[in-house]
Design a protein around this motif. Structure first.
Motif, PDB file in Angstrom:
ATOM      1  N   UNK A 322       5.870 -14.015   0.639  1.00  0.00           N
ATOM      2  CA  UNK A 322       4.972 -14.608  -0.370  1.00  0.00           C
ATOM      3  C   UNK A 322       5.655 -14.713  -1.735  1.00  0.00           C
ATOM      4  N   UNK A 323       5.202 -15.678  -2.505  1.00  0.00           N
ATOM      5  CA  UNK A 323       5.767 -15.904  -3.835  1.00  0.00           C
ATOM      6  C   UNK A 323       5.629 -14.640  -4.694  1.00  0.00           C
ATOM      7  N   UNK A 324       6.690 -14.313  -5.382  1.00  0.00           N
ATOM      8  CA  UNK A 324       6.683 -13.178  -6.291  1.00  0.00           C
ATOM      9  C   UNK A 324       6.908 -11.828  -5.643  1.00  0.00           C
ATOM     10  N   UNK A 325       7.181 -11.809  -4.338  1.00  0.00           N
ATOM     11  CA  UNK A 325       7.354 -10.554  -3.606  1.00  0.00           C
ATOM     12  C   UNK A 325       8.826 -10.366  -3.247  1.00  0.00           C
ATOM     13  N   UNK A 326       9.298  -9.137  -3.407  1.00  0.00           N
ATOM     14  CA  UNK A 326      10.663  -8.790  -3.029  1.00  0.00           C
ATOM     15  C   UNK A 326      10.664  -8.297  -1.578  1.00  0.00           C
ATOM     16  N   UNK A 327      11.384  -9.006  -0.700  1.00  0.00           N
ATOM     17  CA  UNK A 327      11.354  -8.648   0.719  1.00  0.00           C
ATOM     18  C   UNK A 327      11.919  -7.257   0.970  1.00  0.00           C
ATOM     19  N   UNK A 328      12.955  -6.879   0.217  1.00  0.00           N
ATOM     20  CA  UNK A 328      13.533  -5.556   0.394  1.00  0.00           C
ATOM     21  C   UNK A 328      12.565  -4.441   0.058  1.00  0.00           C
ATOM     22  N   UNK A 329      11.752  -4.656  -0.968  1.00  0.00           N
ATOM     23  CA  UNK A 329      10.765  -3.647  -1.339  1.00  0.00           C
ATOM     24  C   UNK A 329       9.714  -3.488  -0.240  1.00  0.00           C
ATOM     25  N   UNK A 330       9.312  -4.596   0.355  1.00  0.00           N
ATOM     26  CA  UNK A 330       8.333  -4.524   1.444  1.00  0.00           C
ATOM     27  C   UNK A 330       8.911  -3.749   2.627  1.00  0.00           C
ATOM     28  N   UNK A 331      10.153  -4.063   2.993  1.00  0.00           N
ATOM     29  CA  UNK A 331      10.785  -3.367   4.116  1.00  0.00           C
ATOM     30  C   UNK A 331      10.891  -1.864   3.833  1.00  0.00           C
ATOM     31  N   UNK A 332      11.257  -1.530   2.602  1.00  0.00           N
ATOM     32  CA  UNK A 332      11.377  -0.115   2.235  1.00  0.00           C
ATOM     33  C   UNK A 332      10.027   0.598   2.309  1.00  0.00           C
ATOM     34  N   UNK A 333       8.971  -0.058   1.817  1.00  0.00           N
ATOM     35  CA  UNK A 333       7.642   0.550   1.825  1.00  0.00           C
ATOM     36  C   UNK A 333       7.122   0.749   3.245  1.00  0.00           C
ATOM     37  N   UNK A 334       7.372  -0.211   4.122  1.00  0.00           N
ATOM     38  CA  UNK A 334       6.938  -0.073   5.512  1.00  0.00           C
ATOM     39  C   UNK A 334       7.646   1.105   6.179  1.00  0.00           C
ATOM     40  N   UNK A 377      -1.328  -4.224   4.275  1.00  0.00           N
ATOM     41  CA  UNK A 377      -1.557  -3.150   3.310  1.00  0.00           C
ATOM     42  C   UNK A 377      -0.478  -3.137   2.233  1.00  0.00           C
ATOM     43  N   UNK A 378       0.784  -3.198   2.650  1.00  0.00           N
ATOM     44  CA  UNK A 378       1.890  -3.133   1.693  1.00  0.00           C
ATOM     45  C   UNK A 378       1.913  -4.370   0.800  1.00  0.00           C
ATOM     46  N   UNK A 379       1.749  -5.541   1.403  1.00  0.00           N
ATOM     47  CA  UNK A 379       1.765  -6.768   0.599  1.00  0.00           C
ATOM     48  C   UNK A 379       0.617  -6.776  -0.417  1.00  0.00           C
ATOM     49  N   UNK A 380      -0.550  -6.323   0.008  1.00  0.00           N
ATOM     50  CA  UNK A 380      -1.690  -6.278  -0.895  1.00  0.00           C
ATOM     51  C   UNK A 380      -1.417  -5.333  -2.067  1.00  0.00           C
ATOM     52  N   UNK A 381      -0.851  -4.176  -1.781  1.00  0.00           N
ATOM     53  CA  UNK A 381      -0.543  -3.214  -2.844  1.00  0.00           C
ATOM     54  C   UNK A 381       0.511  -3.746  -3.809  1.00  0.00           C
ATOM     55  N   UNK A 382       1.392  -4.607  -3.321  1.00  0.00           N
ATOM     56  CA  UNK A 382       2.444  -5.168  -4.179  1.00  0.00           C
ATOM     57  C   UNK A 382       1.997  -6.426  -4.920  1.00  0.00           C
ATOM     58  N   UNK A 383       0.745  -6.812  -4.741  1.00  0.00           N
ATOM     59  CA  UNK A 383       0.198  -7.922  -5.505  1.00  0.00           C
ATOM     60  C   UNK A 383       0.291  -9.276  -4.856  1.00  0.00           C
ATOM     61  N   UNK A 384       0.606  -9.336  -3.567  1.00  0.00           N
ATOM     62  CA  UNK A 384       0.671 -10.627  -2.886  1.00  0.00           C
ATOM     63  C   UNK A 384      -0.733 -11.183  -2.663  1.00  0.00           C
ATOM     64  N   UNK A 385      -0.811 -12.496  -2.610  1.00  0.00           N
ATOM     65  CA  UNK A 385      -2.090 -13.167  -2.368  1.00  0.00           C
ATOM     66  C   UNK A 385      -2.325 -13.228  -0.858  1.00  0.00           C
ATOM     67  N   UNK A 386      -2.800 -12.106  -0.289  1.00  0.00           N
ATOM     68  CA  UNK A 386      -3.019 -12.019   1.153  1.00  0.00           C
ATOM     69  C   UNK A 386      -4.404 -11.440   1.427  1.00  0.00           C
ATOM     70  N   UNK A 387      -4.866 -11.644   2.657  1.00  0.00           N
ATOM     71  CA  UNK A 387      -6.152 -11.115   3.118  1.00  0.00           C
ATOM     72  C   UNK A 387      -5.869 -10.153   4.273  1.00  0.00           C
ATOM     73  N   UNK A 388      -5.618  -8.877   3.995  1.00  0.00           N
ATOM     74  CA  UNK A 388      -5.263  -7.944   5.073  1.00  0.00           C
ATOM     75  C   UNK A 388      -6.313  -7.859   6.171  1.00  0.00           C
TER      76      UNK A 388
END
Length: 400
Positions: A322-334, A377-388
């Protein structure tokens, strides 16, 4: 028990305690408990008569998984890249021309290996994230008249499955080119028919859809391809991967060439037994069904898939970041929160996609639902425009 060492210079290394992960990245995948048990089986010698029978079993099972009758079907001692180099380094002779694709990271690796083998590399162009166009392949074959044509059936870097394989192989054979196919992310998980599709050489890795630790990697060659290998004017540049020498060990003679990785042969035998017990077509369908639920969950939360549906690769799902999201941060959080592994993009798609595997033993409802819920969950916490919640609901509906 021997006494503890009093040597103060000896390394003080503790017991091996790796974390327990759920592996949903581009490989390796989770390993079936039966495969792990097989790896704990006591060793025999690599020329022991009982091991010869095990070798025969592995070859028979590999032929079933590849859907081929090729006599020359073996596990190469090494990871998938060893099988890849065995294929290219033996079939491509110095001065040969090899046509390779540009539509992914592993097409580039094909090119690199062909050059090291002394071949001249020419390319058939396609953007990353798209399959090869048969008409573009035909044009490139007519222009360059190569000795060898290579393509990637399931591109791990882009999540693209190459459709229309028989069209590609027919065009290559019209120009008397042998066809080498990368099936690393398709063997055992995505429809693959080596004989029906007239593929001359296919190589793979065990750690993806076969859910087997790396170390013994599948390879199959047609009679025509093996004839070219055995009639080379110059030997292969690799002694270890020289198929004309390995023929003495894996052929009828069973003569010593190198010490086979016995435990890895045990493990791939058990992994392939699981394939045969499930049935290869049932296994393809399981991957389609469970990866389809993963895909539905990703789209249900508002994410986009990278490839079009017609060449979507069930075993490796490329999901747009998603726009504005760092893929590495998502992978690390998961990994930190859920002990769940996925990966980011490579090459031209670095930072643009998540690469999410759905392979072998990892392709199960529990893992798919965990992945969709955790990613949302992770994308939502990082501010992505998603519907978990929408993603989980879509995933559950698809699984039903």
């Amino acid at each position: 028990m021997p006494p503890a060492s009093d040597d103060s210079s000896a390394p003080n290394v503790g017991e091996l305690t790796p974390p327990t992960r759920t592996l949903m990245g581009p490989g390796p995948s989770d390993v079936h408990p039966r495969v792990l048990r097989a790896m704990s089986t006591p060793l025999v010698g690599h020329l022991d008569p009982s091991f010869i029978e095990i070798m025969n079993d592995v070859q028979e099972l590999l032929r079933y998984a590849f859907r081929t009758d090729n006599q020359w079907t073996i596990p190469v001692s090494g990871t998938g890249s060893a099988s890849m180099e065995a294929a290219i380094g033996n079939v491509v002779e110095p001065g040969d021309t090899m046509l390779v694709p540009t539509n992914g990271y592993f097409g580039g690796r094909m090119a690199s290996m062909a050059r090291r083998a002394g071949g001249e590399v020419v390319e058939v162009d396609a953007p990353w994230g798209e399959p090869l166009d048969p008409s573009a392949v035909s044009d490139a074959l007519a222009e360059h008249d190569p000795d060898v044509f290579g393509f990637v059936h399931a591109e791990t870097s882009t999540g693209v499955r190459q459709p229309n394989v028989p069209e590609l192989t027919a065009a290559a054979h019209d120009h008397d080119a042998l066809v080498i196919t990368d099936t690393v992310t398709s063997l055992g998980g995505v429809e693959l028919r080596v004989d029906d599709w007239d593929i001359d050489v296919a190589y793979s890795g065990p750690q993806k859809c076969l859910s087997c630790p790396p170390g013994a990697s599948p390879l199959t060659l047609s009679d025509e391809a093996m004839e070219k290998v055995l009639s080379r004017e110059e030997p292969s540049r690799s002694w270890y991967l020289d198929l004309s020498l390995l023929e003495g060990y894996w052929g009828d003679e069973r003569a010593y060439h190198h010490t086979a990785p016995i435990t890895n042969v045990y493990s791939i035998r058990e992994a392939l037994r699981l394939v045969a017990e499930e049935g290869i077509e049932n296994r393809w369908e399981r991957h389609r069904r469970l990866a389809g639920a993963l895909k539905a969950g990703a789209e249900g939360m508002g994410l986009e898939m990278n490839p079009d549906d017609e060449y979507w690769l069930p075993s490796l799902n490329a999901v747009r970041v998603p726009e504005g999201i760092d893929d590495g941060e998502v992978c690390d959080e998961l990994l930190e929160r859920y002990d769940l592994e996925i990966a980011g993009g490579l090459g031209d798609l670095a930072g643009e996609i998540f690469r999410i595997g759905c392979m072998g033993y990892s392709a199960c409802p529990e893992n798919v639902t965990l992945l969709v819920a955790a990613l949302g969950d992770v994308l939502d916490d990082l501010g992505a425009n998603v519907d978990p919640d929408g993603g989980v609901a879509a995933c559950r509906e698809a699984l039903r």
